[in-house]
Design an enzyme around this catalytic site. Structure first.
Site, short mmCIF file in Angstrom:
data_model
loop_
_atom_site.label_atom_id
_atom_site.label_comp_id
_atom_site.label_asym_id
_atom_site.label_seq_id
_atom_site.Cartn_x
_atom_site.Cartn_y
_atom_site.Cartn_z
N GLU A 221 5.66 4.97 19.18
CA GLU A 221 5.46 6.35 18.70
C GLU A 221 4.15 6.92 19.21
O GLU A 221 4.08 8.06 19.68
CB GLU A 221 5.44 6.38 17.15
CG GLU A 221 6.74 5.98 16.49
CD GLU A 221 6.81 4.49 16.16
OE1 GLU A 221 6.22 3.68 16.93
OE2 GLU A 221 7.44 4.14 15.15
N ARG A 278 -4.06 -1.63 8.23
CA ARG A 278 -4.18 -0.95 6.93
C ARG A 278 -5.55 -1.16 6.30
O ARG A 278 -5.82 -0.64 5.22
CB ARG A 278 -3.06 -1.41 5.99
CG ARG A 278 -2.98 -2.93 5.81
CD ARG A 278 -1.64 -3.33 5.22
NE ARG A 278 -1.44 -4.77 5.10
CZ ARG A 278 -0.99 -5.56 6.07
NH1 ARG A 278 -0.75 -5.05 7.29
NH2 ARG A 278 -0.78 -6.84 5.86
C1 G6Q Z 1 -0.99 -2.09 9.55
C2 G6Q Z 1 0.23 -2.28 10.32
C3 G6Q Z 1 0.78 -1.07 11.00
C4 G6Q Z 1 -0.01 -0.64 12.24
C5 G6Q Z 1 0.81 0.39 13.00
C6 G6Q Z 1 0.11 0.89 14.24
O1 G6Q Z 1 -1.55 -2.97 8.94
O2 G6Q Z 1 0.13 -3.35 11.16
O3 G6Q Z 1 0.88 0.03 10.13
O4 G6Q Z 1 -1.23 -0.11 11.87
O5 G6Q Z 1 2.04 -0.17 13.34
O6 G6Q Z 1 -0.21 -0.15 15.09
P1 G6Q Z 1 -1.18 0.10 16.29
O7 G6Q Z 1 -2.52 0.49 15.74
O8 G6Q Z 1 -1.24 -1.19 17.05
O9 G6Q Z 1 -0.60 1.21 17.11
#
Ligand code: G6Q
Length: 553
Positions: A221, A278
């Site tokens: 995305e 997170r």
């Molecule tokens: C958080 C998760 C997830 C992650 C996103 C974006 O603890 O792992 O929400 O932050 O999938 O990932 P990237 O920062 O690698 O794009």
């Protein structure tokens, strides 16, 4: 000696004497009403609170007695909580399934502290990045950093998803009061093109800076939106690729991918694999926050996080705010059967806080196996949800008061408003206090009758009460207070994960989502009718969609 990791995990949680004692104790507590607990102990409200780092937690309206708290604290001890807290702060491989340290606490450690990961002092690295961030933010905020055509940057768009979005979105709104009002800050996360199109529709590319946040820099995305942003800029800048250096910066661990996307390595701010997405809003992932509120306020936020960290690490458990908060949540979940928890901030600036906590809590503790891979035989992380008060009072609070589910609530409020409007802050806080009171004490049939309610309506106008809540108060929503609040929940989530013996720091369910769409996307993109190998329902849906979709341009 605290039990070692393997010793600790070899004892099944539900066989522990402390767990069994809590189960037996719960049978005595369940029939008790909060009305009775308050009648028996008139000083309960003054006693059952704890303060730390500027936060005041009232937990007198939880369905607990001194005995409950004693048993919960014994369970925490038996599960080796103290040793696990130390292990996390010291940088041990607490994230066992990914074999990683978990060191968001190092992101707010003060300069001069030393935390070693593989022999390297990560605090020095953190401060080096913070200084680069601060220098960059000063350049942008002062107008020294200009866009391709020489105009100053007026708009900042954070592109990222999940942990690379929810923290920045929440923090920007929470601290909007302190933000530059002559700049706009927007957040694009969804691969749905509407998100990007709506974010840029009234903006001038030559005044816009994109902060592409992706720890891995491989997230579908984020890369799709970043490519859209790149094309949008190039279109307005005579396809001059050199212009991009003035309009794109990245936050990532993956320099090779950042460079191959076309962002100068000098415009990249680093993070580390020991920061979970997170748990990253106080790392360079918070660059948009710093651009909005400035380095000084950002440092104040870090100080708030740090104050709560210190408290969590050293305070005795019976006075430890995150420990008590976590244990009370566990009590409600595992012994009173509450499967959800409502977070209700009485502060409009915290409108994204429930969504932020949803990820923090549910991605961390939404696990069904222990660290050893055994299926748990007890509920783990509850569903987090909520909305700001008083708005929620006019919708879902009906279910909180009179529904059939037990839903513990966290009310969050501030003694001083950031925007005073007549007496409206008193009205807001009166609502907060009244809701907690009504949930706890309800209204009996007798009281309804005394109020003159017609007999036929008495059952409808009766409120059982006995619905538990915490109330968390702070002086004022400052950057420091926000840091303490977020750290409180981070550590509360950790406390629960330790007791459930799960890995609160992996996210295999989220990883699954990242790979699932890949093969399906190829089926949708195929120009000839593809041979579909999904289940019959998914195959039919894909065919239905392919027959009706618009051709790609
Ligand atoms: C958080 C998760 C997830 C992650 C996103 C974006 O603890 O792992 O929400 O932050 O999938 O990932 P990237 O920062 O690698 O794009």
């Amino acid at each position: 000696m605290p039990p070692s990791f393997s010793e600790r995990s070899s004892v099944a949680l539900t066989s522990r004497p402390q767990w069994l004692a809590l189960q037996a104790h719960a049978e005595k507590i369940v029939p008790l009403h909060l009305r009775e607990l308050f009648e028996r102990d008139p000083a309960r409200g003054e006693r059952l609170h704890v303060t730390a780092a500027g936060l005041y937690l009232d937990y007198a309206k939880q369905r607990v007695t001194g005995e409950t708290l004693r048993l919960l604290l014994e369970l925490a001890d038996a599960c080796g909580l103290r040793a696990r807290i130390e292990a996390m702060f010291r940088g041990e491989l607490v994230n066992v399934t990914e074999q990683r340290a978990v060191l968001h606490t190092a992101l707010r450690a003060t300069a001069g502290e030393h935390i070693l990961v593989n022999g390297r002092d990560v605090v020095a690295d953190v401060h080096a990045v913070l200084e680069r961030m601060a220098a960059f933010c000063e350049l942008v905020r002062s107008g020294v950093w200009t866009g391709y055509s020489g105009k100053r940057i007026r708009n900042v768009i954070n592109i990222g998803i999940g942990g690379s979005d929810l923290g920045p979105v929440m923090a920007f709104d929470a601290l909007r009061h302190y933000s530059r009002r002559d700049m706009s800050f927007r957040f694009v996360s969804n691969v749905d093109g509407t998100d990007f199109i709506e974010a840029v529709r009234d903006l001038d590319p030559t005044e816009t800076l994109f902060v592409v946040c992706s720890k891995t820099f491989t997230t579908q995305e984020t890369l799709a939106d970043a490519h859209a942003a790149r094309a949008w800029c190039l279109h307005a800048m005579d396809n001059d690729e050199t212009a991009l250096a003035r309009h794109f910066v990245a936050v990532s661990t993956n320099e090779a991918e950042v460079v191959s996307f076309g962002i100068d390595a000098g415009n990249m701010f680093g993070i580390w694999d020991w920061v979970g997405g997170r748990y990253s809003m106080d790392s360079a992932i918070g660059l948009s926050t710093m651009l909005a509120i400035g380095p000084e306020h950002f440092r104040a936020m870090l100080a708030g996080f740090h104050d709560m960290d210190i408290h969590f690490r050293v305070a005795p458990f019976e006075k430890n705010l995150p420990v008590l908060h976590g244990l009370l949540a566990l009590w409600n979940n595992n012994f009173l059967g509450a499967a959800t928890l409502a977070v209700l901030p009485y502060e409009q600036y915290l409108k994204h806080f429930p969504a932020y906590l949803q990820q923090l809590a549910m991605e961390s503790n939404g696990k069904h196996v222990t660290v050893d891979g055994a299926r748990v035989d007890y509920p783990t992380g509850p569903v987090f949800w909520g909305a700001p008060g008083t708005n929620g009072q006019h919708s879902f609070y009906q279910l909180l008061h009179q529904g059939t589910h037990l839903i513990p609530c966290d009310f969050i409020g501030f003694c001083q408003p950031l925007n005073r409007l007549g007496g409206q802050h008193d009205v807001l806080m009166a609502n907060l206090f009244a809701q907690g009171e009504a949930l706890a004490f309800g209204k009996t049939a007798e009281e309804a009758k005394i109020d003159g309610i017609p007999a036929a309506l008495v059952p409808h106008r009766t409120f059982e009460g006995n619905r538990p809540s915490n109330t968390i108060l702070a002086e004022r929503l400052t950057p420091h207070a926000l840091g303490t609040l977020v750290a409180l929940y981070e550590h509360s989530v950790f406390v629960q994960g330790v007791i459930w013996n799960i890995d609160s720091f992996d996210q295999w369910g989220v990883e699954l989502g990242k790979s699932l769409a890949m093969s399906t996307e190829a089926d949708l993109a195929s120009t000839s009718e593809p041979l579909l190998a999904h289940d019959s329902s998914t195959n039919a849906l894909i065919r239905h969609y392919r027959q009706r979709r618009e051709p790609r341009t």
